[in-house]
Write an enzyme that holds these catalytic residues in place. Sequence first.
Site, PDB file in Angstrom:
ATOM      1  N   GLU A   1       8.192  -2.965   8.495  1.00  0.00           N
ATOM      2  CA  GLU A   1       7.568  -3.899   8.843  1.00  0.00           C
ATOM      3  C   GLU A   1       7.333  -5.349   7.726  1.00  0.00           C
ATOM      4  OE1 GLU A   1       3.970  -2.968  11.059  1.00  0.00           O
ATOM      5  OE2 GLU A   1       2.745  -4.067   9.623  1.00  0.00           O
TER       6      GLU A   1
ATOM      7  N   PHE B   1      -7.310  -2.368   1.848  1.00  0.00           N
ATOM      8  CA  PHE B   1      -6.688  -2.190   3.152  1.00  0.00           C
ATOM      9  C   PHE B   1      -7.298  -1.018   3.795  1.00  0.00           C
ATOM     10  CE2 PHE B   1      -2.564  -4.195   1.170  1.00  0.00           C
ATOM     11  CZ  PHE B   1      -2.970  -5.472   1.734  1.00  0.00           C
TER      12      PHE B   1
ATOM     13  N   ASP C   1      -7.182  -8.693  15.455  1.00  0.00           N
ATOM     14  CA  ASP C   1      -8.542  -9.053  14.740  1.00  0.00           C
ATOM     15  C   ASP C   1      -8.968 -10.382  15.154  1.00  0.00           C
ATOM     16  OD1 ASP C   1      -8.266  -6.352  13.456  1.00  0.00           O
ATOM     17  OD2 ASP C   1      -7.019  -7.269  11.926  1.00  0.00           O
TER      18      ASP C   1
END
Length: 289
Positions: A14, A212, A105
Amino acid sequence: MQSQKQFKRRFSFEFFPPKTDLGKEKLQTVRDQLAEVNPDFFSVTFGAGGSTRDRTIETVLNLHKQGISTAPHLSCVGGTRAEIAELLDLYKENGINRIVALRGDMPSGMGASGEMRYANELVEFIREHSGDHFNLEVAAYPEFHPQARNAEDDLKNFARKVEAGANSAITQYFFNADSYFYFIDRLEKLGVTIPVVPGIMPIVNFSSLVRFSDMCGAEIPRWIRKQLEAYGDDRESILKFGEEVVTEMCEKLLKAGAPGLHFYTLNQAEPSISIWKNLGISERDKIAF
């Protein structure tokens, strides 16, 4: 874990869309390094409320045309059905056949969530608009979504995404393999048996990892946190320790039947490649389902 052993393994990496020309050059280098291990696909994130929309599109199309399937992340928060339909058509026209469908989000200052509030609604809309063209990935949370009311609600929310048409799932990263095993066992009891691929976060920076993890609800086991704290600014020791810890967890996951791994690269190649080499993944392991 019986349900996961029936699926062939797949491996993916990713990226996030770069903001600058220098970032684009760096990502191209990272992409070329990771392409050497012939992953099943790359994926590219989509900022809160679609804040990286254009950069995500540009990055996805650029990577995809270079020969390795690339899956855009697509969130519904802050977007209209018309806007999402436009994106789906664009991706379909450019040969994209996999999408990571997320709720997304809410960016700070945004007052409304858009026309869809939950990922299962997005999955349902994609199926209505595009049929079975896209292989739809959804998110899974072995340690449960930080905004879920409770563990049972979180499992039911995941089941709704599967019922809406999701093909497979990628988990939030974790450092405790037992949380993944327990999550899969719970899904089996609900009769949910799609492939659920563990998300893997290489450890490269302790302070960033803590930040994170606090945001997404991923637990850093106390023994890992304490050891990383003890290394202070010794980056070499942090990287070595992180590589050992994450490699060992990946070995445990694959041995137990996990259907592959999805690496959160943070647009860096070396940490993920090091773990990959430690695992000794061969070509026969990399068969996409």
